[in-house]
Design a protein around this motif. Sequence first.
Motif, PDB file in Angstrom:
ATOM      1  N   UNK A  85       0.857  -1.041   0.096  1.00 45.93           N
ATOM      2  CA  UNK A  85      -0.160   0.037  -0.179  1.00 45.93           C
ATOM      3  C   UNK A  85       0.690   1.127   0.176  1.00 45.93           C
ATOM      4  N   UNK A  86       2.037   1.171   0.688  1.00 47.71           N
ATOM      5  CA  UNK A  86       2.761   2.347   0.702  1.00 47.71           C
ATOM      6  C   UNK A  86       3.489   2.683  -0.773  1.00 47.71           C
ATOM      7  N   UNK A  87       3.678   1.636  -1.451  1.00 54.25           N
ATOM      8  CA  UNK A  87       4.380   1.637  -2.822  1.00 54.25           C
ATOM      9  C   UNK A  87       3.366   2.228  -3.693  1.00 54.25           C
ATOM     10  N   UNK A  88       2.093   1.714  -3.623  1.00 53.37           N
ATOM     11  CA  UNK A  88       0.952   2.261  -4.146  1.00 53.37           C
ATOM     12  C   UNK A  88       0.523   3.813  -3.885  1.00 53.37           C
ATOM     13  N   UNK A  89       0.732   4.113  -2.607  1.00 51.46           N
ATOM     14  CA  UNK A  89       0.612   5.438  -2.193  1.00 51.46           C
ATOM     15  C   UNK A  89       1.487   6.241  -2.733  1.00 51.46           C
ATOM     16  N   UNK A  90       2.922   5.876  -2.790  1.00 52.37           N
ATOM     17  CA  UNK A  90       3.864   6.640  -3.280  1.00 52.37           C
ATOM     18  C   UNK A  90       3.603   6.881  -4.771  1.00 52.37           C
ATOM     19  N   UNK A  91       3.231   5.706  -5.588  1.00 51.14           N
ATOM     20  CA  UNK A  91       2.959   6.087  -6.969  1.00 51.14           C
ATOM     21  C   UNK A  91       2.002   7.038  -7.580  1.00 51.14           C
ATOM     22  N   UNK A  92       1.075   7.235  -6.610  1.00 55.59           N
ATOM     23  CA  UNK A  92       0.027   8.208  -7.008  1.00 55.59           C
ATOM     24  C   UNK A  92       0.496   9.664  -6.984  1.00 55.59           C
ATOM     25  N   UNK A  93       1.053  10.232  -5.961  1.00 59.23           N
ATOM     26  CA  UNK A  93       1.429  11.421  -5.853  1.00 59.23           C
ATOM     27  C   UNK A  93       2.475  11.699  -7.015  1.00 59.23           C
ATOM     28  N   UNK A  94       3.242  10.625  -7.136  1.00 54.22           N
ATOM     29  CA  UNK A  94       4.491  10.707  -8.257  1.00 54.22           C
ATOM     30  C   UNK A  94       3.983  10.880  -9.600  1.00 54.22           C
ATOM     31  N   UNK A  95       2.941  10.088  -9.895  1.00 53.27           N
ATOM     32  CA  UNK A  95       2.143  10.045 -11.160  1.00 53.27           C
ATOM     33  C   UNK A  95       1.537  11.589 -11.394  1.00 53.27           C
ATOM     34  N   UNK A  96       0.835  12.044 -10.339  1.00 52.09           N
ATOM     35  CA  UNK A  96       0.411  13.281 -10.332  1.00 52.09           C
ATOM     36  C   UNK A  96       1.669  14.525 -10.692  1.00 52.09           C
ATOM     37  N   UNK A  97       2.389  14.224 -10.047  1.00 53.15           N
ATOM     38  CA  UNK A  97       3.684  15.105 -10.173  1.00 53.15           C
ATOM     39  C   UNK A  97       4.217  15.325 -11.531  1.00 53.15           C
ATOM     40  N   UNK A  98       4.247  14.083 -12.082  1.00 55.78           N
ATOM     41  CA  UNK A  98       4.589  14.124 -13.482  1.00 55.78           C
ATOM     42  C   UNK A  98       3.786  14.594 -14.579  1.00 55.78           C
ATOM     43  N   UNK A  99       2.638  14.289 -14.148  1.00 51.32           N
ATOM     44  CA  UNK A  99       1.164  14.843 -14.874  1.00 51.32           C
ATOM     45  C   UNK A  99       1.310  16.403 -14.892  1.00 51.32           C
ATOM     46  N   UNK A 100       1.555  17.021 -13.676  1.00 48.80           N
ATOM     47  CA  UNK A 100       1.122  18.325 -13.536  1.00 48.80           C
ATOM     48  C   UNK A 100       2.779  18.891 -14.063  1.00 48.80           C
ATOM     49  N   UNK A 101       3.711  18.152 -13.926  1.00 45.37           N
ATOM     50  CA  UNK A 101       4.889  18.728 -14.603  1.00 45.37           C
ATOM     51  C   UNK A 101       4.820  18.876 -16.014  1.00 45.37           C
ATOM     52  N   UNK A 102       4.302  17.888 -16.478  1.00 41.85           N
ATOM     53  CA  UNK A 102       4.021  17.997 -18.136  1.00 41.85           C
ATOM     54  C   UNK A 102       3.142  19.051 -18.584  1.00 41.85           C
ATOM     55  N   UNK A 103       1.864  19.405 -17.912  1.00 43.75           N
ATOM     56  CA  UNK A 103       1.019  20.316 -17.969  1.00 43.75           C
ATOM     57  C   UNK A 103       1.662  21.656 -18.210  1.00 43.75           C
ATOM     58  N   UNK A 104       2.702  21.833 -17.082  1.00 42.52           N
ATOM     59  CA  UNK A 104       3.411  23.305 -17.019  1.00 42.52           C
ATOM     60  C   UNK A 104       4.377  23.150 -18.158  1.00 42.52           C
ATOM     61  N   UNK A 105       4.957  22.162 -18.683  1.00 47.28           N
ATOM     62  CA  UNK A 105       6.021  22.044 -19.763  1.00 47.28           C
ATOM     63  C   UNK A 105       5.110  22.500 -21.026  1.00 47.28           C
ATOM     64  N   UNK A 106       3.936  21.900 -21.182  1.00 47.69           N
ATOM     65  CA  UNK A 106       2.936  22.191 -22.261  1.00 47.69           C
ATOM     66  C   UNK A 106       2.785  23.547 -22.543  1.00 47.69           C
ATOM     67  N   UNK A 107       2.191  24.303 -21.216  1.00 53.42           N
ATOM     68  CA  UNK A 107       2.099  25.586 -21.107  1.00 53.42           C
ATOM     69  C   UNK A 107       3.070  26.352 -21.614  1.00 53.42           C
ATOM     70  N   UNK A 108       4.433  26.023 -20.959  1.00 51.20           N
ATOM     71  CA  UNK A 108       5.517  26.831 -21.250  1.00 51.20           C
ATOM     72  C   UNK A 108       5.966  26.815 -22.720  1.00 51.20           C
ATOM     73  N   UNK A 109       6.054  25.599 -23.378  1.00 45.81           N
ATOM     74  CA  UNK A 109       6.244  25.482 -24.835  1.00 45.81           C
ATOM     75  C   UNK A 109       5.137  25.971 -25.724  1.00 45.81           C
ATOM     76  N   UNK A 110       4.019  25.669 -25.184  1.00 50.05           N
ATOM     77  CA  UNK A 110       2.868  26.506 -25.953  1.00 50.05           C
ATOM     78  C   UNK A 110       2.719  27.730 -26.060  1.00 50.05           C
ATOM     79  N   UNK A 111       2.939  28.507 -24.804  1.00 48.44           N
ATOM     80  CA  UNK A 111       2.885  29.824 -24.893  1.00 48.44           C
ATOM     81  C   UNK A 111       3.686  30.469 -25.850  1.00 48.44           C
ATOM     82  N   UNK A 112       4.966  29.887 -25.906  1.00 48.03           N
ATOM     83  CA  UNK A 112       5.797  30.468 -26.939  1.00 48.03           C
ATOM     84  C   UNK A 112       5.414  30.495 -28.041  1.00 48.03           C
ATOM     85  N   UNK A 113       4.610  29.381 -28.532  1.00 48.03           N
ATOM     86  CA  UNK A 113       4.249  29.043 -29.709  1.00 48.03           C
ATOM     87  C   UNK A 113       2.926  30.026 -30.098  1.00 48.03           C
ATOM     88  N   UNK A 114       2.044  30.404 -28.955  1.00 43.69           N
ATOM     89  CA  UNK A 114       1.053  31.383 -29.356  1.00 43.69           C
ATOM     90  C   UNK A 114       1.590  32.692 -29.519  1.00 43.69           C
TER      91      UNK A 114
END
Length: 746
Positions: free
Chosen positions: A402-431
């Motif tokens: 359960x601790x491994x699974x608990x660790x997985x979820x916030x890490x996945x969310x961190x990856x997802x949010x980091x990718x969102x920031x990266x998309x906004x960063x790159x996309x804003x330059x495109x805009x």
Amino acid sequence: MLKLLKYLKKSALPMVIIIVLLVVQAMSDLALPDYTSKIVNVGIQQGGIEEAVPEVVRQSTMERLQLFVSSGDQELVQNSYQLLDRSALGEEDYRTYQREYPALEYENLYLLSEDADLQALEPVMSKALVAVNTLSSDSQESQAIRDQMLAGLGGTLPEGMDLFQVLSMLPQEQRDQMVQAMDETLSQMPESILLQSAIPIITAEYEAIGVDTGRLQTNYLLLAGAKMLGVAFLSMAASIGVGFLASRMAASLGRELRGKVFHKVLSFSNTEMDRFSTASLITRSTNDIQQVQMMMVMLIRIVFYAPIMGIGGVIKVLGTNTSMAWVLAVAVMAILSLVLVLFAVAMPKFKIMQNLVDRLNLVAREILTGLPVIRAFHTEKHEEDRFDGANRNLMRNQLFVNRVMTFMMPTMMLVMNSISILVVWVGSHGVDNGTMQVGDMMAFIQYTMQIIMAFLMICMISVMLPRASVAAGRIEEVISTPLTIEDPQQPKQGDPAQRGVLEFQDVTFRYPGAEEDVLHNISFRALPGQTTAFIGSTGSGKSTLLNLIPRFYDATQGRILVDGVDVRDYTQHDLRAKLGYVPQKGVLFSGDIASNLRFGREDLSQEEMIRAAQIAQAEDFITAKPEGYEAPIAQGGTNVSGGQKQRLSIARAIAVDPEFYLFDDSFSALDYRTDVALRKALKEVTSESTVLIVAQRISTILHADQIIVLDEGRIVGKGTHEELMQNCQVYQQIALSQLSKEELGA
């Protein structure tokens, strides 16, 4: 896990429906970001105008636009628009257009044809619109362009004429050169910038014609929003349908597996029962099947759905903007790397979890079953420690997982949010550079999240899969276990001339996996109307010998004949239908007394049931109960005494009126008076049956027609009581240890 899929054959049609619904759901979910992009780009930024091609344009504006259309594209533009002519349209249609386009009252209008090729027309019209707007604007850039064009025309405009009038008077070749030069200049602009530049010009043209641009934008937003809601509801309906069908399929699979396991366990001989502990079989029939059932729901709802979403999302992303595809690759690699690490850490723990559940069930069952003994010996503390140990081992394993699974979820969310920031960063330059629109960037973020979620769902399933796979393997192990005792392909029937005759012919038996034989060369014959008794010291093989007759085990060597036929040539049902078996430990089932007495014969009448109870000396205590034969029996018969349990077990065997009575030390809990009365009554109803009694007490078998004495698995004496007292030393020792010489008649 795949081996269990064969039990889903009956669910082939629901599976096809589920796949269709999953495709519908995935396509609907993938369409939602596109609607978001259109609402932002078209509905908000472009005021509801989808293409850089005006649907209606004034004749004066059309004339200006055609100045900046090359001779090769003139025909395309002319064929794409039709003049709203009163005589051609008719008075009624003309007035309808007039209400929609008020400028029609004082100026001719051109209307876009329904069959116009918008894809070919848009780049031509957008450049022409931008060119006209540039030359009409008062900005410094526009003035510089006008000055450059005037320089090519002689430097000054003729009096009373504007630049567009002068351009219209130029030869087509010269105008084509100017259009080509301007086209080269505009082609350097990004397509999105060109489109956004053309839209305000179209809006201004609509306003000049009298079109309500506010209503146009509102209508577009409402229509796009309604479509988006419709797609969302379609996705929701498909998801509900998938969930419903998947749950039914998984429940059906669980029912099928429980039935298979239960029926297989019922066909187990004692050999298979010795291989699987009772606690393990209970776990396999409940917890393991539940794991498989839950996994099946997840597989159907996620594993089939995620690839469609992932592949569809990649296609959509590449169609939205290929310049940011590397962001998606980074996201996928990050998630896969994380999952591989977690997989390597958690996998071993998943594999041992079911064994720990088995161990906990075993300890709990032993403690609950042996609670009176535990209390009698004051070992509660020891048993608490034993249970606590098994419980803690399972807890530690589950906590780790359960601790491994608990660790997985916030890490996945961190990856997802980091990718969102990266998309906004790159996309804003495109805009900012004009290579991307805001709506496209928002759609890219949503598609990227959908792809990541698809990978995330598959990864979560892959982490859960090992435990379900172990559970499936344990279930399949039970179902596929080969039976040591099976029915013959061509069963035989007993010889009527030898009805009631039981014969052991040189029978030897060894328990599976044992190093020594338990029974050695056993031979005897038991006849109907006679009682054959077996006696010997503890462990001499008496109960084992009796268990060979109903084929709880099969003889290792030799033959056992019932009615002149080898017991292995009967079907198990036909063989056991001839037997009335009373085990050493009386077993009753939850229900009432009547249901237990009817256990072997559902059609047993009330009179026959009462008669069986009377013979078994159970009538007195049954009638003493207020409910009589409807008196409840608790699970395992815990609400009746040992003697009452034995008498009810004997009555149950008498009720089926068998050819052979097998009593495995079934009188041990009876007092002497009840024992004598029961054997006397039993003798009257067994005059045509063969009775075999395993006994520890000499008094129970004194009057048997044949007594067989066993010692360490061998027959050391055979005969009547009087004969054995004369020639069998083992029998003499047993007899004299229980009764005096006077009682024995010695």
